[in-house]
Design a protein around this motif. Sequence first.
Motif, PDB file in Angstrom:
ATOM      1  N   ASN A 174      12.979   1.743  -3.775  1.00  0.00           N
ATOM      2  CA  ASN A 174      12.156   1.565  -2.571  1.00  0.00           C
ATOM      3  C   ASN A 174      12.021   0.094  -2.219  1.00  0.00           C
ATOM      4  N   ILE A 175      11.785  -0.722  -3.244  1.00  0.00           N
ATOM      5  CA  ILE A 175      11.652  -2.159  -2.980  1.00  0.00           C
ATOM      6  C   ILE A 175      12.956  -2.705  -2.412  1.00  0.00           C
ATOM      7  N   GLY A 176      14.058  -2.240  -2.975  1.00  0.00           N
ATOM      8  CA  GLY A 176      15.353  -2.692  -2.460  1.00  0.00           C
ATOM      9  C   GLY A 176      15.543  -2.293  -1.007  1.00  0.00           C
ATOM     10  N   LEU A 177      15.148  -1.078  -0.674  1.00  0.00           N
ATOM     11  CA  LEU A 177      15.291  -0.627   0.718  1.00  0.00           C
ATOM     12  C   LEU A 177      14.366  -1.413   1.637  1.00  0.00           C
ATOM     13  N   VAL A 178      13.157  -1.707   1.146  1.00  0.00           N
ATOM     14  CA  VAL A 178      12.237  -2.510   1.965  1.00  0.00           C
ATOM     15  C   VAL A 178      12.791  -3.914   2.156  1.00  0.00           C
TER      16      VAL A 178
ATOM     17  N   SER B  34       0.830  -1.208   0.000  1.00  0.00           N
ATOM     18  CA  SER B  34       0.000   0.000   0.000  1.00  0.00           C
ATOM     19  C   SER B  34       0.863   1.255   0.000  1.00  0.00           C
ATOM     20  N   VAL B  35       1.868   1.287   0.893  1.00  0.00           N
ATOM     21  CA  VAL B  35       2.707   2.485   0.992  1.00  0.00           C
ATOM     22  C   VAL B  35       3.477   2.703  -0.306  1.00  0.00           C
ATOM     23  N   LEU B  36       4.056   1.625  -0.845  1.00  0.00           N
ATOM     24  CA  LEU B  36       4.818   1.768  -2.093  1.00  0.00           C
ATOM     25  C   LEU B  36       3.913   2.193  -3.245  1.00  0.00           C
ATOM     26  N   SER B  37       2.717   1.647  -3.263  1.00  0.00           N
ATOM     27  CA  SER B  37       1.779   2.044  -4.320  1.00  0.00           C
ATOM     28  C   SER B  37       1.427   3.526  -4.187  1.00  0.00           C
TER      29      SER B  37
END
Lengths: 263, 579
Positions: free
Chosen positions: B418-422, B336-339
Amino acid sequence: MLARVARVIKALFLVLASSLVAAGCGDAVGGESANKGHAYIVGIDISGSRTRTELDESKKLLDDLIDRLQAGDHLTLIEVYQGGREPARQWSDSIRTPRKAGELTGSERRRLEDFRDIARMQTSILFDSVRAREIQSTDIFGTLTRAADYAKASRNRATTLLLLSDMINDTPDLRMTSRQDIPGDGWIRHLAAAKRIPQLPGVCVVVAGADVSSARGAAIREFWNKYFEAAGTRVSPDNYRNMISDPSEVGCSAATDAAGMAP
Amino acid sequence: MASIFTRPTSPDVGSGTRFGRNGSQPYSTSPLNGNGQTPPRAGWLGRLGQYWDTYAPFRNPFAKKIDALDDDADAGNGVHAITKKTDYWFNRELYQLEQEAKQLAAEWAEKGLPRHDVARSGVFEPEQVLAMKSLELFRQWRRRVRVKMQDQIQTASSTLNRLIGESRAEVNALEATASERKNTRTQIESFQQFKEPGGVRVGYDRFLRSSVGFWIFASILTVAEFTANFPVFRLLLPMNSTLVTLAATLGEAAESHTWLAGPLVLLQDILLHFEAFLVALIAVVILVLLGKTTGSSARSIVAFSESEYPMAATTIRAHRRQHTFVFVAGLLGIASVLSFMYFSRAQIAETAQSRVHSDSVSLRQALADQQAAGADLAKAPAATQRVKDATRTLQQHLDDAAYAETVQRVNNAIVWLNIGLVLAAMTLGFVYKKEDLTDRQGEHPSLKPLRKKLQSLEREALGHAHAARIAMSSAATEAGRINHLLESHPLRDWQGKQDRLQSVIVQFRGENARVRGLDPANVIAFAQPSRIGFPEVDENEELRRPTELDQLLRELSEVEVEFARVASYAIPTPAPTST
């Protein structure tokens, strides 16, 4: 786990609060400055007795003076003439005093630039050649009276009165169109006795545009010297000129101030 | 010539009773309430009842009409059910015979035969034909009844045999179930006594043991995520004009700090865009927190296995169930946050462009005001100042729009960042997770399926016992039915049948005389006796007993005894209820 996260968030907010407090303290320190600037009161005369060249020289001097204005300075522009049914116009504004003397912030610099631009624009309006043709009188005495009022309002600022004029008063009461029409000492004493001479103590008076070469011009200068003495100030010979090319010359030396500005 | 007319006609023939009916007369409408009287209806209420019976509007036209006095409706499996169709057949044949007698009587009457005033020496021919047919009909009836009864007895015997077989199979299955349940109970007891060797620890330690290292990495992740996303929030949540001016001023002031200008500008920017700072900080902290929590839950899910720690199976299942929920919720939160961030970045260019458009309009308005002020010394400065401010704001937003377009172009790349950081946060949560489930309350994993199997076997045993009881009961019923059929004497009504057949000759004579307008007593040829000579029937004649019946009865008794023996230990009893 949650307790640790809470501690981290708390620490972040402490850092944030410290930054805000530091920024607020900085504002408080720079809020008032000892530098109060300089007040310039400029009388602008574009009457028909002045040539186009003299007007251009006066305008250039005023523009150069505006370029030299600093944060904290005060500028007042007053029309010496009176045209048609409109009274003499005037505009007065100042530049905000900087929080730190000698260190202008970006906004202070930008505000200074804005002020200079607006002042130049006002100057252009006042030097309007179209309006010059409508001028019916040149009231130097009235201008001096208004300048005295502005000088009182300038408080402790060093005040310079710059008269961009040929200093020939041309009103129904007093016309200096010929040498015989120039009043004598008795007239000045009469006015002084009646307290009709505006007081300009501590005000540095500079005249640019006056006739200093002819006999009439000399008589007029003599009259104004006496008049300004009665007004509590004096005009040094260096400050009563036909043309000033360097705006840095608009002002009084310390020796002159000490000698002539005392009431 | 052998006379077939040797027995007297039944006196009931002419009286209209059951034995006297020959098919030529309709059934009487005698009252059916047993007392010979039609039940009276009382007054107007009775008449109303009659109208209701006649004109009731709510009758179901498809309802099967039930005659309360019809015995055939519930015939069952008795003798009547077997002989019912034979009786019907007999009545139908008899009726045809009577019709034939009436027809013959009319034909002979037309010819005036037999002559009423002439005595005949032999048997009148039509009567002889009718007598022979009646005799044949009686013989057929007797044979049919015997054959049908015998067939039913044999069928019942076969059914009895089958039911005994089913009973025996169910009893055997019940016994087998009991044996299997016993084995299952033994297995359960052995698993319940199973203990793991002492000192086995159910848990795992952190890969990353340093708390300082964890917080350093977590802070780096947060700062990186914040730095990457804050400018986007800054554009999404614009400041008012005062703050914009102040921000620009502070930014210029920071120039004097030379190499510290970058951090100072960023810090000032952050503090001035406080709303954006808060939103970005919360979003980033939530993102890192979700990533860390999801990673921790992932380790909790994959680290434990019931097969490795059977005694902690229950605890592990509960533990995994909870962490699976956290894991799924965390993933949904991250998505949700990334979206949100992705779609926000995708539209900041439009947002920034709209601001530029708005600023352009404001600038045009300020320029118009400046034109209107003209040479007015009082209005011109303010108008000029507004033009300058609008110009600066427009320039600032033009810069923002250019930045927003750049961000929009690299939106996909930022998503991957962002995905990498998550994922980094998840990895951090994974390696920093430790757990200890040693204090467990589990049981051997095989116990649950064994208990299920035991319950299933108990249900099967109850089913087998029920089926065995049903089969044995049915077998006993069938044996009783055979005995009943054997002792039923179905030919007991032979006399009544013969009486019915005797009436055929009587009917012939009566009809012949009636057609000719004579009294039968006035016809001399009819003075001869009209009785048909039917053979004698032994109504107590026994039906043939099936040869295997005794054996089947013995087997049924054996099965019952066997069932009683097996049932004593094989049928599960309900658990005692605690009061």
